[in-house]
Design a protein around this motif. Structure first.
Motif, PDB file in Angstrom:
ATOM      1  N   GLN A 198       0.859  -1.186   0.000  1.00 11.12           N
ATOM      2  CA  GLN A 198       0.000   0.000   0.000  1.00 11.12           C
ATOM      3  C   GLN A 198       0.892   1.232   0.000  1.00 11.12           C
ATOM      4  OE1 GLN A 198      -3.575   0.668   2.745  1.00 11.12           O
ATOM      5  NE2 GLN A 198      -2.058   1.947   3.767  1.00 11.12           N
ATOM      6  N   ALA A 199       0.482   2.252  -0.725  1.00 11.40           N
ATOM      7  CA  ALA A 199       1.249   3.508  -0.748  1.00 11.40           C
ATOM      8  C   ALA A 199       0.288   4.684  -0.803  1.00 11.40           C
ATOM      9  CB  ALA A 199       2.200   3.541  -1.935  1.00 11.40           C
ATOM     10  N   THR A 200       0.717   5.804  -0.230  1.00 10.60           N
ATOM     11  CA  THR A 200      -0.073   7.037  -0.236  1.00 10.60           C
ATOM     12  C   THR A 200       0.826   8.170  -0.726  1.00 10.60           C
ATOM     13  OG1 THR A 200       0.478   7.381   2.105  1.00 10.60           O
ATOM     14  CG2 THR A 200      -1.606   6.290   1.621  1.00 10.60           C
ATOM     15  N   PRO A 201       1.082   8.257  -2.016  1.00  9.13           N
ATOM     16  CA  PRO A 201       2.024   9.247  -2.539  1.00  9.13           C
ATOM     17  C   PRO A 201       1.652  10.690  -2.173  1.00  9.13           C
ATOM     18  CG  PRO A 201       1.526   7.611  -4.203  1.00  9.13           C
ATOM     19  CD  PRO A 201       0.563   7.386  -3.073  1.00  9.13           C
ATOM     20  N   GLN A 202       2.694  11.470  -1.902  1.00 10.47           N
ATOM     21  CA  GLN A 202       2.531  12.910  -1.736  1.00 10.47           C
ATOM     22  C   GLN A 202       2.252  13.534  -3.105  1.00 10.47           C
ATOM     23  OE1 GLN A 202       2.553  14.327   1.282  1.00 10.47           O
ATOM     24  NE2 GLN A 202       3.096  12.409   2.322  1.00 10.47           N
ATOM     25  N   THR A 203       1.918  14.811  -3.136  1.00 13.23           N
ATOM     26  CA  THR A 203       1.599  15.459  -4.412  1.00 13.23           C
ATOM     27  C   THR A 203       2.796  15.491  -5.356  1.00 13.23           C
ATOM     28  OG1 THR A 203       2.052  17.613  -3.377  1.00 13.23           O
ATOM     29  CG2 THR A 203      -0.249  16.883  -3.459  1.00 13.23           C
ATOM     30  N   ASN A 204       4.005  15.404  -4.808  1.00  6.35           N
ATOM     31  CA  ASN A 204       5.194  15.372  -5.659  1.00  6.35           C
ATOM     32  C   ASN A 204       5.565  13.961  -6.105  1.00  6.35           C
ATOM     33  OD1 ASN A 204       6.272  14.231  -3.359  1.00  6.35           O
ATOM     34  ND2 ASN A 204       7.806  15.841  -2.995  1.00  6.35           N
ATOM     35  N   GLY A 205       4.787  12.963  -5.670  1.00  3.71           N
ATOM     36  CA  GLY A 205       5.027  11.588  -6.085  1.00  3.71           C
ATOM     37  C   GLY A 205       5.837  10.758  -5.115  1.00  3.71           C
ATOM     38  N   SER A 206       6.405  11.338  -4.073  1.00  3.46           N
ATOM     39  CA  SER A 206       7.195  10.569  -3.117  1.00  3.46           C
ATOM     40  C   SER A 206       6.265   9.724  -2.232  1.00  3.46           C
ATOM     41  CB  SER A 206       8.042  11.497  -2.241  1.00  3.46           C
ATOM     42  OG  SER A 206       7.227  12.336  -1.456  1.00  3.46           O
ATOM     43  N   TYR A 207       6.754   8.545  -1.816  1.00  5.63           N
ATOM     44  CA  TYR A 207       5.907   7.645  -1.039  1.00  5.63           C
ATOM     45  C   TYR A 207       6.744   6.674  -0.224  1.00  5.63           C
ATOM     46  CZ  TYR A 207       7.042   4.402  -4.829  1.00  5.63           C
ATOM     47  OH  TYR A 207       7.711   3.629  -5.741  1.00  5.63           O
ATOM     48  N   THR A 208       6.111   6.109   0.785  1.00  2.00           N
ATOM     49  CA  THR A 208       6.659   5.000   1.568  1.00  2.00           C
ATOM     50  C   THR A 208       5.706   3.832   1.437  1.00  2.00           C
ATOM     51  OG1 THR A 208       7.718   6.491   3.152  1.00  2.00           O
ATOM     52  CG2 THR A 208       7.331   4.216   3.874  1.00  2.00           C
ATOM     53  N   VAL A 209       6.236   2.654   1.195  1.00  3.02           N
ATOM     54  CA  VAL A 209       5.394   1.485   1.016  1.00  3.02           C
ATOM     55  C   VAL A 209       5.118   0.822   2.363  1.00  3.02           C
ATOM     56  CG1 VAL A 209       5.175  -0.788  -0.073  1.00  3.02           C
ATOM     57  CG2 VAL A 209       6.278   1.090  -1.308  1.00  3.02           C
ATOM     58  N   VAL A 210       3.863   0.479   2.600  1.00  2.00           N
ATOM     59  CA  VAL A 210       3.442  -0.319   3.753  1.00  2.00           C
ATOM     60  C   VAL A 210       3.084  -1.709   3.232  1.00  2.00           C
ATOM     61  CG1 VAL A 210       1.789  -0.562   5.651  1.00  2.00           C
ATOM     62  CG2 VAL A 210       2.581   1.713   4.959  1.00  2.00           C
ATOM     63  N   TYR A 211       3.575  -2.744   3.916  1.00  2.00           N
ATOM     64  CA  TYR A 211       3.349  -4.117   3.459  1.00  2.00           C
ATOM     65  C   TYR A 211       2.419  -4.850   4.421  1.00  2.00           C
ATOM     66  CZ  TYR A 211       7.322  -3.243   0.371  1.00  2.00           C
ATOM     67  OH  TYR A 211       8.162  -2.718  -0.574  1.00  2.00           O
ATOM     68  N   PHE A 212       1.488  -5.618   3.834  1.00  2.00           N
ATOM     69  CA  PHE A 212       0.531  -6.393   4.618  1.00  2.00           C
ATOM     70  C   PHE A 212       0.572  -7.859   4.199  1.00  2.00           C
ATOM     71  CE2 PHE A 212      -1.575  -2.205   4.017  1.00  2.00           C
ATOM     72  CZ  PHE A 212      -1.736  -1.815   5.338  1.00  2.00           C
ATOM     73  N   GLU A 213       0.274  -8.728   5.156  1.00  2.00           N
ATOM     74  CA  GLU A 213      -0.100 -10.105   4.853  1.00  2.00           C
ATOM     75  C   GLU A 213      -1.571 -10.235   5.197  1.00  2.00           C
ATOM     76  OE1 GLU A 213       2.382 -12.849   6.935  1.00  2.00           O
ATOM     77  OE2 GLU A 213       4.126 -12.478   5.649  1.00  2.00           O
ATOM     78  N   ASP A 214      -2.387 -10.489   4.184  1.00  3.86           N
ATOM     79  CA  ASP A 214      -3.838 -10.590   4.337  1.00  3.86           C
ATOM     80  C   ASP A 214      -4.285 -12.043   4.241  1.00  3.86           C
ATOM     81  OD1 ASP A 214      -4.139  -7.889   4.477  1.00  3.86           O
ATOM     82  OD2 ASP A 214      -5.216  -7.666   2.580  1.00  3.86           O
ATOM     83  N   GLU A 215      -5.330 -12.363   4.980  1.00  5.26           N
ATOM     84  CA  GLU A 215      -6.033 -13.631   4.801  1.00  5.26           C
ATOM     85  C   GLU A 215      -7.521 -13.375   4.918  1.00  5.26           C
ATOM     86  OE1 GLU A 215      -2.971 -16.915   6.824  1.00  5.26           O
ATOM     87  OE2 GLU A 215      -5.070 -16.783   7.434  1.00  5.26           O
ATOM     88  N   VAL A 216      -8.291 -14.011   4.047  1.00  3.52           N
ATOM     89  CA  VAL A 216      -9.739 -13.999   4.187  1.00  3.52           C
ATOM     90  C   VAL A 216     -10.216 -15.435   4.072  1.00  3.52           C
ATOM     91  CG1 VAL A 216     -10.132 -13.559   1.719  1.00  3.52           C
ATOM     92  CG2 VAL A 216     -11.926 -13.015   3.371  1.00  3.52           C
ATOM     93  N   SER A 217     -11.108 -15.839   4.984  1.00  3.79           N
ATOM     94  CA  SER A 217     -11.621 -17.209   5.007  1.00  3.79           C
ATOM     95  C   SER A 217     -13.137 -17.185   5.094  1.00  3.79           C
ATOM     96  CB  SER A 217     -11.053 -17.989   6.198  1.00  3.79           C
ATOM     97  OG  SER A 217      -9.669 -18.218   6.042  1.00  3.79           O
ATOM     98  N   PHE A 218     -13.737 -18.250   4.533  1.00  4.69           N
ATOM     99  CA  PHE A 218     -15.184 -18.351   4.465  1.00  4.69           C
ATOM    100  C   PHE A 218     -15.649 -19.613   5.194  1.00  4.69           C
ATOM    101  CE2 PHE A 218     -13.633 -15.863   0.966  1.00  4.69           C
ATOM    102  CZ  PHE A 218     -14.487 -14.780   0.944  1.00  4.69           C
ATOM    103  N   PRO A 219     -16.851 -19.584   5.740  1.00  9.03           N
ATOM    104  CA  PRO A 219     -17.322 -20.715   6.559  1.00  9.03           C
ATOM    105  C   PRO A 219     -17.256 -22.065   5.870  1.00  9.03           C
ATOM    106  CG  PRO A 219     -18.790 -18.839   6.821  1.00  9.03           C
ATOM    107  CD  PRO A 219     -17.834 -18.488   5.725  1.00  9.03           C
ATOM    108  N   ASP A 220     -17.512 -22.094   4.553  1.00  7.05           N
ATOM    109  CA  ASP A 220     -17.520 -23.386   3.864  1.00  7.05           C
ATOM    110  C   ASP A 220     -16.119 -23.936   3.623  1.00  7.05           C
ATOM    111  OD1 ASP A 220     -16.936 -21.394   2.027  1.00  7.05           O
ATOM    112  OD2 ASP A 220     -17.911 -22.409   0.360  1.00  7.05           O
ATOM    113  N   GLY A 221     -15.086 -23.154   3.939  1.00  6.33           N
ATOM    114  CA  GLY A 221     -13.719 -23.604   3.731  1.00  6.33           C
ATOM    115  C   GLY A 221     -12.883 -23.642   4.997  1.00  6.33           C
TER     116      GLY A 221
END
Length: 457
Positions: A189-212
């Protein structure tokens, strides 16, 4: 008196049957259209009158393009060139097939914002058992009173209303769409400034459903929609923080439950703010909790209106945006993501408008969503402030994971046209592993007690 009493009883019975009919699922004749005049998921099978939208022919199949050993997809349409490119200079020719938010992006960034338009391919496909689940949904699923939950949905679990009757049902299709089963992904994920500079944030996501999931009690499964877990892995100041969310089918009887593990404090606490317009994780104030996945959570604070269907140029088949040869620095530019890498196609979309109910609170007074008819994914969104001014425009770079037979997207972006900044989330290009579909999970993985071990740095 006896005759009058009988008449009253008959009237009461008639009213009762009428009310039941209003809440009932669609008729058998309508259900029969799925897989014939409609696609199995409810899109129009036929193309449009002038041939610019083709008929659906089953979508992309596994093997449509090369796949790397670690799961990254090739581009089945790599050899194609744009039919034309929409710019601020030729915008008037294409206005009828653009949304208000898309037009606003050209006005905000007249020199750099463009839309390369390609031949339309209806690439969406899902496994046959998911097609059958959608048909069961059409027969059995109904909105609960007030529309804030689903009845009869646990027999199917996907695509609650493939033949929708109103705006709320359309949005529930996005919420209940197929994501390839249980999913694990490492994203940026990144939220660039108006000049284009940014810092990246990294995630590990999981989504699970009842049938699985294993170990889920029948009582919990009966009202469970999904379970979501998100761990921040970088930068160091945020690493180890973990978010856990339980979403339910009856969101009135059992609202969303959320917890956060704070790695610095080494404690788990309830997180009621992870809903509605609560701030998104590490988003620098550029998205709300319900902006994630274009829209998620309980719909109870808005009145939903189905505007209808229309043809719109939307991001579609954005395989190039997900290639491992494309770097985050290639995508993230000042003002907006790199539109030269983007691909747009003409597709039919459902248009839904949400207006904040009197007495309810949300930073967005009005919202508009445009959903792809074949996948039920929100492709474009528009968010207005309390004064009715257009504020943020969402764009999901839709794609099709042909190996997992699931609609997906390369990433989603949310543009603040007032501040000139934006947020992009879901990029995976530079990671070691592509998205993992159909993973095995247990109910024990999604408990507050499990967060502490998940959040170890």
């Amino acid at each position: 008196m006896t005759i009058r009493k009988s008449m009253l009883q008959c009237s009461a019975l008639a009213l009762s049957l009428l009310a039941a009919n209003v809440m009932a699922a669609v008729s058998a004749d309508q259900v029969g259209k799925l897989g014939s005049t409609l696609t199995p998921l409810g899109g129009e099978q036929a193309g449009n009158a002038d041939g610019t939208i083709p008929a659906w022919d089953g979508g992309l199949k596994p093997g449509a393009a090369p796949v790397t050993p670690n799961g990254f997809l090739g581009d089945p349409y790599a050899g194609e060139k744009p039919l034309f490119t929409i710019t601020a200079q030729n915008l008037d020719q294409y206005k009828s097939k653009l949304s208000e938010g898309q037009l606003a992006m050209f006005k905000r960034y007249p020199e750099t914002y463009v839309m390369p338009v390609y031949t339309t391919h209806r690439s969406v496909s899902v496994p046959e058992n998911i097609n059958q689940a959608a048909k069961i949904s059409a027969q059995k699923t109904m909105l609960m009173e007030g529309g804030n939950g689903l009845k009869g949905f646990t027999d199917s679990r996907y695509y609650a209303f493939p033949i929708p009757q109103n705006g709320l049902e359309v949005v529930w299709n996005h919420i209940t769409r197929y994501r390839g089963g249980n999913l694990r992904r490492t994203i940026a994920q990144a939220t660039p400034q108006t000049n284009g500079s940014y810092t990246v944030v990294y995630f590990e996501d999981e989504v699970s459903f009842p049938d699985g999931m294993s170990g889920l009690t029948p009582e919990k499964a009966a009202n469970a929609l999904l379970f979501f877990k998100q761990r921040v892995t970088a930068p160091a100041r945020l690493a180890g923080n973990v978010l856990l969310v339980h979403d339910s089918l009856d969101q009135v009887a059992e609202p969303r439950m959320a917890w956060i593990y704070n790695a610095g404090q080494r404690r788990v606490r309830r997180a009621p703010q992870v809903a509605y317009d609560g701030p998104g994780t590490a988003s620098d104030g550029l998205r709300t909790s319900d902006n994630f996945d274009m829209y998620n959570g309980a719909p109870d604070r808005y009145d939903w209106k189905l505007i209808g269907k229309k043809e719109l140029y939307i991001p579609y088949n954005n395989f190039r945006m997900g290639l491992p040869t494309v770097k985050y620095s290639d995508i993230l530019k000042a003002g907006h993501t790199n539109q030269q890498l983007a691909r747009y196609e003409l597709h039919r979309v459902w248009e839904v408008e949400a207006t904040l109910k009197s007495g309810e609170r949300n930073i967005y007074g009005k919202r508009r969503f445009f959903l792809d008819e074949d996948s039920w994914q929100i492709a474009v969104s528009e968010h207005y402030d309390g004064r009715g001014q257009l504020w943020r425009i969402g764009q999901a770079m839709l794609t099709q994971h042909f190996e997992a037979q699931t609609p997906s997207y390369a990433f989603e972006a949310l543009y603040d046209i007032i501040s000139g900044r934006y947020l992009a989330i879901g990029m995976n290009n530079e990671e070691k592993q592509a998205f993992q579909f159909g993973i095995k999970t247990s109910a024990a993985d999604y408990t507050p007690a499990a967060l502490r071990s998940t959040g170890v740095r």
